[in-house]
Every structure is written in structure tokens, then in C-alpha cells.
Scaffold this active site. Structure first.
Site, PDB file in Angstrom:
ATOM      1  N   HIS A   1       5.874   3.307   4.993  1.00 18.93           N
ATOM      2  CA  HIS A   1       6.367   1.956   5.310  1.00 18.93           C
ATOM      3  C   HIS A   1       7.741   2.030   5.968  1.00 18.93           C
ATOM      4  O   HIS A   1       8.037   1.266   6.893  1.00 18.93           O
ATOM      5  CB  HIS A   1       6.456   1.105   4.037  1.00 18.93           C
ATOM      6  CG  HIS A   1       5.151   0.975   3.310  1.00 18.93           C
ATOM      7  ND1 HIS A   1       4.939   1.524   2.082  1.00 18.93           N
ATOM      8  CD2 HIS A   1       3.995   0.365   3.658  1.00 18.93           C
ATOM      9  CE1 HIS A   1       3.701   1.252   1.683  1.00 18.93           C
ATOM     10  NE2 HIS A   1       3.106   0.554   2.629  1.00 18.93           N
TER      11      HIS A   1
ATOM     12  N   LYS B   1       1.506  11.711  -5.467  1.00 22.42           N
ATOM     13  CA  LYS B   1       2.222  11.998  -6.715  1.00 22.42           C
ATOM     14  C   LYS B   1       1.658  13.252  -7.369  1.00 22.42           C
ATOM     15  O   LYS B   1       2.396  14.048  -7.940  1.00 22.42           O
ATOM     16  CB  LYS B   1       2.129  10.801  -7.666  1.00 22.42           C
ATOM     17  CG  LYS B   1       3.057   9.697  -7.212  1.00 22.42           C
ATOM     18  CD  LYS B   1       3.213   8.604  -8.259  1.00 22.42           C
ATOM     19  CE  LYS B   1       4.030   7.467  -7.670  1.00 22.42           C
ATOM     20  NZ  LYS B   1       3.472   6.150  -7.897  1.00 22.42           N
TER      21      LYS B   1
HETATM   22  N1  MSP Z   1      -1.825  -5.199   4.637  1.00 24.67           N
HETATM   23  C1  MSP Z   1      -2.386  -4.337   5.586  1.00 24.67           C
HETATM   24  C2  MSP Z   1      -1.893  -4.662   6.987  1.00 24.67           C
HETATM   25  C3  MSP Z   1      -2.158  -6.063   7.429  1.00 24.67           C
HETATM   26  S1  MSP Z   1      -1.494  -6.388   8.985  1.00 24.67           S
HETATM   27  C4  MSP Z   1      -2.047  -7.904   9.381  1.00 24.67           C
HETATM   28  C5  MSP Z   1      -2.026  -2.887   5.243  1.00 24.67           C
HETATM   29  N2  MSP Z   1      -1.010  -2.727   4.410  1.00 24.67           N
HETATM   30  S2  MSP Z   1      -0.508  -1.315   3.843  1.00 24.67           S
HETATM   31  O1  MSP Z   1       0.626  -1.650   3.028  1.00 24.67           O
HETATM   32  O2  MSP Z   1      -1.573  -0.611   3.239  1.00 24.67           O
HETATM   33  O3  MSP Z   1      -0.080  -0.455   5.057  1.00 24.67           O
HETATM   34  C6  MSP Z   1       0.791  -0.951   6.001  1.00 24.67           C
HETATM   35  C7  MSP Z   1       1.130   0.061   7.066  1.00 24.67           C
HETATM   36  O4  MSP Z   1       1.741   1.208   6.508  1.00 24.67           O
HETATM   37  C8  MSP Z   1      -0.034   0.555   7.896  1.00 24.67           C
HETATM   38  O5  MSP Z   1       0.332   0.468   9.258  1.00 24.67           O
HETATM   39  C9  MSP Z   1      -0.176   1.983   7.538  1.00 24.67           C
HETATM   40  O6  MSP Z   1      -0.585   2.726   8.634  1.00 24.67           O
HETATM   41  C10 MSP Z   1       1.242   2.330   7.176  1.00 24.67           C
HETATM   42  N3  MSP Z   1       1.262   3.516   6.362  1.00 24.67           N
HETATM   43  C11 MSP Z   1       0.817   3.679   5.087  1.00 24.67           C
HETATM   44  N4  MSP Z   1       0.983   4.995   4.740  1.00 24.67           N
HETATM   45  C12 MSP Z   1       1.524   5.679   5.774  1.00 24.67           C
HETATM   46  C13 MSP Z   1       1.973   6.989   5.986  1.00 24.67           C
HETATM   47  N5  MSP Z   1       1.900   7.929   5.063  1.00 24.67           N
HETATM   48  N6  MSP Z   1       2.550   7.264   7.194  1.00 24.67           N
HETATM   49  C14 MSP Z   1       2.749   6.320   8.158  1.00 24.67           C
HETATM   50  N7  MSP Z   1       2.345   5.079   7.980  1.00 24.67           N
HETATM   51  C15 MSP Z   1       1.637   4.753   6.834  1.00 24.67           C
HETATM   52  O7  MSP Z   1      -2.680  -1.985   5.748  1.00 24.67           O
END
Ligand code: MSP
Length: 476
Positions: A22, A302
């Protein structure tokens, strides 16, 4: 009037705390937002929380809170996280917000209905709560969702379907013509291959009682709430006034760019354009797809023990160090790795040494040898830099800054102004002034990346002072 620039990042599920993934997408988006502000555009940068997911309600209830109490508390925590990362956003959407988000979600539903895009069907399927999406057998590995390593839940229910399959050809044509530009090319090809196989209709609502009554109610049918991805995608519209403030909406829609991770490409380049086409709304101009952050080559987890907390890095170093690492040391187009060792090495080489060093050397010479501050030309940002950022080339733009830092170092080695100024004061001072002007240009370019450092350097230059202590202390 300023030209508008609308940038969004994915809205996050607040069921768990934010992590490096994030932090990555947020820093990337913030750098782009700040760049466009720097180039004189009126920027609207949206982030926020995707709250109407059943996994959010489940966690809240397990913790003994109502879902609303829980999401509001998470929002407060996430705002602190963004502050610590130096994120300058224009709006934080909460999809449980009945005043600002729901009217847009409801209007979209009505438009889909009017266009004949929705239909009630009875349905049997496999639902992965982690993904918040239905799965087919071919999505599973050994009967489990590969992303969440969990068996999906079998669901039998009545819900509304969005007839997405009908839009496959139109979406494909728009992506092929780059009217909906997907960056990078590899992701564009991936989605085109998917469209080649055809999109399937998607379940767009859930029975209210099965989701603990949590979500946006379907207009005219209180037995159903909207599917979480349906209302989440609409947050890109509702936040800028869709269903509420027509003038604001007209000003910023279509979005200039949606920044997303590769795991949610299908939703953004399949379902979302389908919804917009059905509702008769323009599509976003660009979807920029980044890779995943790993640690030591593996997904952070984790159980493996390789999770790196972005806030811990901010505390040990500072937010600028984290922003630097994410922007410069990770290619936005591929998966990128971060370990504590690589972080420290990059920090010492390029911030303590590289940048910090050049700032001290030049400003020391200026302070000692010049009687007044150097006059700085109005705009010292190179066109090449602007072009890179206009094309979302965050890493290359950062590379350009550090090339300029190296070039300054070389120039100092070559011309030795600290010696020259003793033998030929005027010739020495000319070079020192030129070095200061170049350093100012670097400070301006740093503004989107390292906003605090940028201001510090500019202020020192304006006061003809050298830093009292190193900008970035070396770490051992
Ligand atoms: N809620 C949905 C998005 C809705 S948009 C209308 C969602 N949320 S999420 O919290 O699971 O993920 C949000 C973003 O964080 C996504 O773009 C996802 O690719 C990114 N990431 C989550 N883990 C990640 C990594 N380890 N590395 C890079 N980005 C990652 O999906």
C-alpha cells in the site's frame, strides 16, 4: 484557468493494517500528483477505503465493533499512515459515507438498469472472500484460490447480474486504439488476451442478509446490496461529485490516470470500462499498472518472517528515505524487492552520499566564497523531466535527477572550484554560481519525490547557507 488532472489510486480494504504494498502504490501516486501540481495543473488526487466488503464486516464483528465504528477507526489510522509518508491527497473516500458516496453508487446502478445492463438471475458459484470475487474452477489451484490459499465458499443465491459479456468487443477496440491506454505494454497485452477469450457476465449484488446487511442497498430492492467492486469502482466518480455535484464532476472526469496493482487489472480494464460504457460515461484516459513488492524474492508474509513495515523504516530513517527507495530503486513495471540491507545500501549510496554530499560541498563553497545568494532563473526544470513524468516514468525521472547529481560531482572533481577560487577568485566564483543554479534545478525536480528535502535545499540556496548538519546522516 488551470488544466485539471485527476489521479486515483485503489481504495484499500480496511480489514487489515496497511503494508509496504500500500505504501508503494500511494507513494507512486503522490509523486505523480505532486509532479502535476508542480507543472501548474489543478490536481485532484483521490485515495480512500473500500469499506463495503463482507470481510470488513466480519473482522469488525469479530472484534466486537459495529462495521461503521471499525471503518471509521481504520480511517483515522490510515490518515496517520499517509501523514507519516508525506502524502498530499485531495480526498479520502469512505464508501460507507452515505452523503458523499452513496448517491453516486445509486445513480450508477440506475443508469445500468436503464441501459438494460442488469438482470436478476439465480446463481450457484464459488466465492473467495479474500478477493471479494466469484471464481471458476479454472481459477483455482488444488481447489483453492491461489492468491489467498483458501477454498472459496460455495454460494447459491439470487442476485443481479451485470451483462458485461456484451461489452467485450467495444472494450477491446478502445484498448487497441489506446483510447483507453494501458501502461505498460505487457499488461495491455495481458488484458487484450483476456478480452480475446471474452468477458463473462458478473454477479453484481448479494442478498442483504448474507452480508450482514453491510453495503449499499440496491435501489428499489432492499433484499439486495451492491457487489463491493461495483460500488468501489464508482468511488472514482462519486468523490468528484457524480450524483451530487455536476460541475465538479464535469471538471475532473474522465480521470487522467488510475494507478493500480497488477492483481486488480481485470476489474479496472474489464468490469470498469464495461460499466462506464453501459452508463454512457467517458472512460478514464490511462490505467497504469505496477508490479508487486516482494522481500528477498518472496511475497511478504508473516509466516516467512520477511514483512517489512514501512512505518518502521520511516522511524529509523525518515519518510524521504522511504519515498526515495520506492520511487527509484523499484521498477514500477515489474515486481520489486525490498530488504533492510538493500534499503540501507541505497540510502547510504544515494542519499547520505550522492545527494547529501553534493549539497554540502556546493553550499559550503557558496557560503565561504560568495557574498550574497545566487540569482536563480525562473523555471529550472528540464523539459525531459516533465515529459518523463507526463508519461508516468517515475523511476526514469528519478534516475535523471541522480544522473544530474553525478554530473555535478564530476564537474566539481574536474574544475576544482575550491582551489580555483583561491588562485583566480572571479573564475572560481563563476563556476560556484553555476553549480548552485544546477543544484537549485535538482531541488526543484526533487519536489515531488522528496518534498521536505527539496524545500530545505531551496531555502539554504536562497539564504546562501550550507547545511548545519548532513541532510542524510550515514547509517551503520
Ligand atoms: N479494494 C480493492 C481495490 C478497489 S479499487 C476500486 C483492493 N484493495 S487491497 O487493499 O486489497 O489492495 C489495494 C492495492 O494494493 C492493489 O492495487 C494491490 O495491487 C496493492 N497491493 C497489495 N499488496 C501489494 C504488494 N505486495 N505490492 C504492491 N502492491 C500491492 O484490491
Amino acid at each position: 484557468m488551470k488544466e485539471a488532472f485527476y489521479i486515483t489510486e485503489p481504495i484499500f480494504y480496511p480489514n487489515a493494517d496497511l503494508h509496504m504494498g500500500h505504501a508503494y502504490v500511494t507513494v507512486l501516486s503522490d509523486i505523480l500528483a505532486r509532479s502535476h501540481r508542480l507543472f501548474g495543473q489543478e490536481v485532484f488526487y483521490l485515495l480512500g477505503n473500500d469499506e463495503n466488503a463482507s470481510k470488513v464486516a466480519r473482522v469488525a464483528l469479530a472484534l466486537g465493533h459495529t462495521p461503521k465504528e471499525f471503518v471509521d477507526e481504520q480511517t483515522r489510522k490510515f490518515k496517520v499512515f499517509y501523514e507519516r509518508l508525506g502524502i498530499e491527497y485531495d480526498a479520502f473516500v469512505q464508501t460507507s459515507d452515505k452523503n458523499n458516496h452513496w448517491p453516486g453508487a445509486i445513480l450508477m446502478w440506475q443508469k445500468l438498469m436503464e441501459a438494460g445492463g442488469l438482470e436478476k438471475r439465480s446463481y450457484t458459484g464459488l466465492y473467495c472472500v479474500g478477493c471479494e470475487s466469484f471464481k471458476t474452477e479454472k481459477d483455482l489451484v488444488d481447489g483453492k484460490c491461489p492468491d489467498h490459499d483458501k477454498e472459496p465458499e460455495k454460494i447459491e443465491e439470487e442476485n443481479y447480474f451485470f451483462k458485461l459479456s456484451a461489452y467485450t468487443e467495444r472494450i477491446k477496440a478502445l484498448i487497441e486504439k489506446n483510447e483507453l491506454l494501458i501502461v505498460p505494454e505487457t499488461r495491455r497485452n495481458e488484458i487484450l488476451a483476456l478480452l480475446e477469450r471474452g468477458l463473462e457476465d458478473v454477479s453484481f449484488s448479494r442478498p442483504t442478509e448474507k452480508v450482514m446487511g453491510w453495503g449499499v442497498p440496491v435501489p428499489g430492492d432492499p433484499s439486495q446490496v451492491m457487489y463491493v467492486w461495483c460500488d468501489a469502482l464508482v468511488s472514482y466518480l462519486s468523490t468528484i461529485g457524480f450524483g451530487r455535484d455536476e460541475a465538479l464532476f464535469k471538471k475532473f472526469w474522465p480521470a487522467d490516470v488510475h494507478i493500480i496493482g497488477k492483481d486488480i487489472l481485470r476489474f479496472h480494464a474489464g468490469i470498469w470500462p464495461g460499466m462506464l460504457l453501459a452508463a454512457g460515461l467517458p472512460l478514464p484516459k490511462t490505467i497504469f499498472v505496477h508490479g508487486m513488492i516482494t522481500s528477498g524474492g518472496r511475497k511478504m508474509s508473516k509466516s516467512i518472517g520477511n514483512v517489512i513495515d514501512p512505518i518502521k523504516l520511516v522511524e529509523e530513517y525518515n519518510s524521504e528515505a522511504l519515498r526515495y527507495f520506492l520511487a527509484r530503486e523499484i521498477s514500477p513495471f515489474n515486481d520489486g524487492d525490498v530488504t533492510e540491507e538493500s534499503f540501507k545500501a541505497a540510502y547510504n549510496a544515494n542519499l547520505a552520499n550522492g545527494l547529501g554530499n553534493v549539497v554540502s560541498r556546493i553550499l559550503k563553497m557558496a557560503e565561504t566564497n560568495l557574498s550574497e545568494p545566487v540569482e536563480i532563473p525562473a523555471d529550472t526544470i528540464p523539459e525531459e523531466f516533465k515529459t518523463l513524468l507526463n508519461n508516468f516514468e517515475v523511476q526514469k525521472a528519478a534516475d535523471l535527477i541522480w544522473q544530474k547529481i553525478s554530473a555535478l560531482d564530476e564537474r566539481i572533481q574536474l574544475t576544482q572550484p575550491f582551489k580555483l577560487v583561491k588562485e583566480q577568485p572571479e573564475a572560481g566564483k563563476v563556476i560556484i554560481r553555476e553549480l548552485v543554479v544546477d543544484l537549485y534545478s535538482i531541488a526543484q525536480m526533487l519536489a515531488p519525490f522528496l518534498p521536505d528535502t527539496s524545500v530545505k535545499i531551496e531555502t539554504l540556496i536562497k539564504n546562501n547557507q550550507s547545511p548545519a548538519e548532513p541532510l542524510f546522516a550515514r547509517k551503520y
